[in-house]
Enzyme design. Structure first.
Site, short mmCIF file in Angstrom:
data_model
loop_
_atom_site.label_atom_id
_atom_site.label_comp_id
_atom_site.label_asym_id
_atom_site.label_seq_id
_atom_site.Cartn_x
_atom_site.Cartn_y
_atom_site.Cartn_z
N HIS A 1 38.67 12.88 -29.89
CA HIS A 1 38.85 13.49 -28.59
C HIS A 1 38.43 15.46 -28.64
O HIS A 1 38.69 15.30 -29.54
CB HIS A 1 40.26 13.33 -27.52
CG HIS A 1 40.03 14.06 -26.41
ND1 HIS A 1 40.50 15.97 -26.42
CD2 HIS A 1 40.90 13.60 -25.23
CE1 HIS A 1 41.23 15.43 -24.83
NE2 HIS A 1 40.93 14.49 -24.74
N ASP B 1 45.78 11.27 -34.25
CA ASP B 1 46.00 11.63 -33.38
C ASP B 1 45.88 10.00 -32.53
O ASP B 1 45.63 9.26 -32.80
CB ASP B 1 44.58 12.39 -32.81
CG ASP B 1 44.87 12.02 -30.84
OD1 ASP B 1 45.75 11.65 -30.14
OD2 ASP B 1 43.16 12.94 -30.80
N GLN C 1 46.54 7.80 -27.32
CA GLN C 1 46.40 6.81 -26.84
C GLN C 1 47.44 5.50 -27.52
O GLN C 1 46.84 4.31 -27.14
CB GLN C 1 44.35 6.82 -26.48
CG GLN C 1 43.99 7.13 -26.06
CD GLN C 1 44.30 7.43 -25.42
OE1 GLN C 1 44.97 6.40 -24.20
NE2 GLN C 1 44.32 8.91 -24.29
N LYS D 1 51.38 9.89 -21.97
CA LYS D 1 50.64 8.77 -22.19
C LYS D 1 51.53 7.44 -21.88
O LYS D 1 50.93 6.55 -21.75
CB LYS D 1 49.67 9.02 -23.14
CG LYS D 1 48.55 10.62 -23.31
CD LYS D 1 48.21 10.48 -22.55
CE LYS D 1 46.55 11.61 -22.93
NZ LYS D 1 44.94 11.63 -22.28
N CYS E 1 36.74 14.06 -22.02
CA CYS E 1 36.80 14.46 -23.37
C CYS E 1 36.95 14.28 -24.31
O CYS E 1 36.51 14.58 -25.32
CB CYS E 1 38.64 15.47 -22.68
SG CYS E 1 39.04 16.21 -21.93
#
Length: 419
Positions: free
Chosen positions: A136, A213, A216, A239, A377
């Site tokens: 991302h 990260d 998600q 999220k 993104c």
């Protein structure tokens, strides 16, 4: 988590009642252009259960005050909500010490904090930062900024035609010059689940520090930072069914203690004079200013909500819906699925021949179907596949095969318009 098998229609994951879950989300009864809402944009932001909405409302009704800074009852209530959410987040991540959990504005804020506090203070010219083509923008641009500031060099691992990181190339690019590896747990654009535990171990063997990260991953997968042995892990509340503007940075204690503050202001100090300021202890030295207290209260409620759900059963349900969606979309003439990793979850990205994704998204919206269209993104992913954008249907725990049936009906409408 594979998406190859399709279970019989009406399959219900044991221990997971999707109808009950859907009833917890008020917005799912909304009408969009006179049609029932079909929400397939959870990778962008998830919807919120009533308990989260109530928690933010309750804060303003019963605990609206600043934290850590007063002795009156409202402040004590606010502080209890805020620090309670930190402890819940630590448990969610299986972090051994809540003081290693920094409350942030979200994943982007957490990555920038690590880049400007940790990386900027340790990197020197010629050091390398290793990223992948799946990232991302939030896990690319902060590293570009710190590379410009320090003279470090960014190396990028390629992906294959399935949307998987090339693990052989990853191993080759790791070297004594690699100081930081920043990698997504799950791709927001393609849904690929990366083998991050193995990748972390390889990076550590090369002497690198690893940031994951997890934006998600958090709504889909169980996360155990101790088992992963990562150095930093970041995620966003919005999220995972919580409010926007809140999130978490988990860090290894010795790294956090050595890092300088990212921002200056109230609450991150122990003592201030014009000659010198002494900074507060962890985690407060990284939490300058008045935070989004209502959002953090809602974040704590979102974690509570997830704790009431059998996460493995929910994942089985989601992956069943994704497998069903993949097969149904593939059956439509002229469609091309982008990203068919052997291990993926939550995301179906695709194209329709002769139809720009934005046009498809507009027609679907008129049918009450919310998908995201564009680069998500993740422009490098699009560049890698030589495409301008995709249509992305992304799933949450509340989605059903009936939602997919509505999507398919909408896609046939798109085909009719552009026939």
């Amino acid at each position: 988590m594979t998406t190859t098998a399709i279970r019989p229609s009406g399959h219900q994951a044991i221990g997971f009642d999707v109808a009950k879950v859907r009833a917890d989300f008020p917005i799912l009864s909304e009408l969009i252009h006179g049609k029932p809402l079909v929400y397939l944009d959870s990778a962008n932001t998830s919807q919120k259960p009533l308990s989260v909405i109530k928690a933010t409302d309750d804060y303003y009704r019963h605990a609206n005050a600043n934290i850590h800074r007063a002795t009156h009852l409202l402040s004590e209530r606010a502080t209890a909500l805020y620090e309670g959410a930190r402890k819940k987040a630590a448990a969610f991540l299986n972090a051994a010490d809540p003081h290693t959990v920094i409350l942030t504005k979200g994943t982007t804020d957490g990555i920038n904090l690590v880049a400007q506090s940790y990386a900027r203070s340790v990197l020197k010219a010629g050091d390398e930062i290793l990223l992948s083509w799946l990232e991302h923008h939030s896990n690319i641009v902060p590293w570009q900024l710190v590379a410009e500031q320090t003279g470090a060099v960014i190396k990028v691992v390629s992906i294959n035609e399935l949307g998987e990181i090339d693990q052989d190339e990853y191993a080759r690019l790791l070297s004594s010059r690699t100081k930081i590896v920043a990698i997504g747990h799950v791709s927001n654009a393609l849904g690929t689940i990366n083998p991050i535990k193995t990748m972390i171990a390889q990076a550590h063997a090369a002497g690198a520090v690893v940031l994951v990260d997890g934006a998600q991953a958090a709504p889909h997968l169980a996360i155990d930072v101790q088992d992963l042995d990562c150095d930093f892990y970041v995620l966003s509340s919005h999220k995972m069914f919580g409010p926007t503007g809140t999130g978490v940075l988990y860090g290894r204690r010795q790294l956090l203690e050595a890092m300088p503050p990212y921002q200056g202001g109230g609450d991150m100090i122990a003592n201030v004079t014009f000659e010198k300021t002494l900074y507060n202890q962890l985690p407060y030295k990284f939490e300058a200013g008045t935070p989004n207290i209502a959002g953090v209260a809602g974040f704590g409620a979102a974690i509570d909500y997830l704790s009431t759900i059998d996460r493995q059963a929910a994942l089985v349900h989601e992956d069943d819906v994704l497998a069903y969606a993949t097969a149904r979309v593939r059956d439509i003439s002229g469609t091309r699925i982008i990203g068919e990793a052997r291990h993926k979850t939550g995301v179906l990205s695709f194209l329709i021949d002769g139809v720009h994704p934005h046009d498809a998204g507009t027609i679907l919206d008129q049918q009450g179907i919310a998908v995201r269209t564009g680069q998500h993104c993740a422009q490098p992913v699009m560049d890698k596949f030589c495409i301008p954008a995709t249509i992305r249907a992304s799933l949450g725990i509340y989605n059903t095969r009936e939602d997919i049936d509505a999507l398919i009906k909408g896609l046939h409408k798109v085909r009719e318009v552009f026939a």
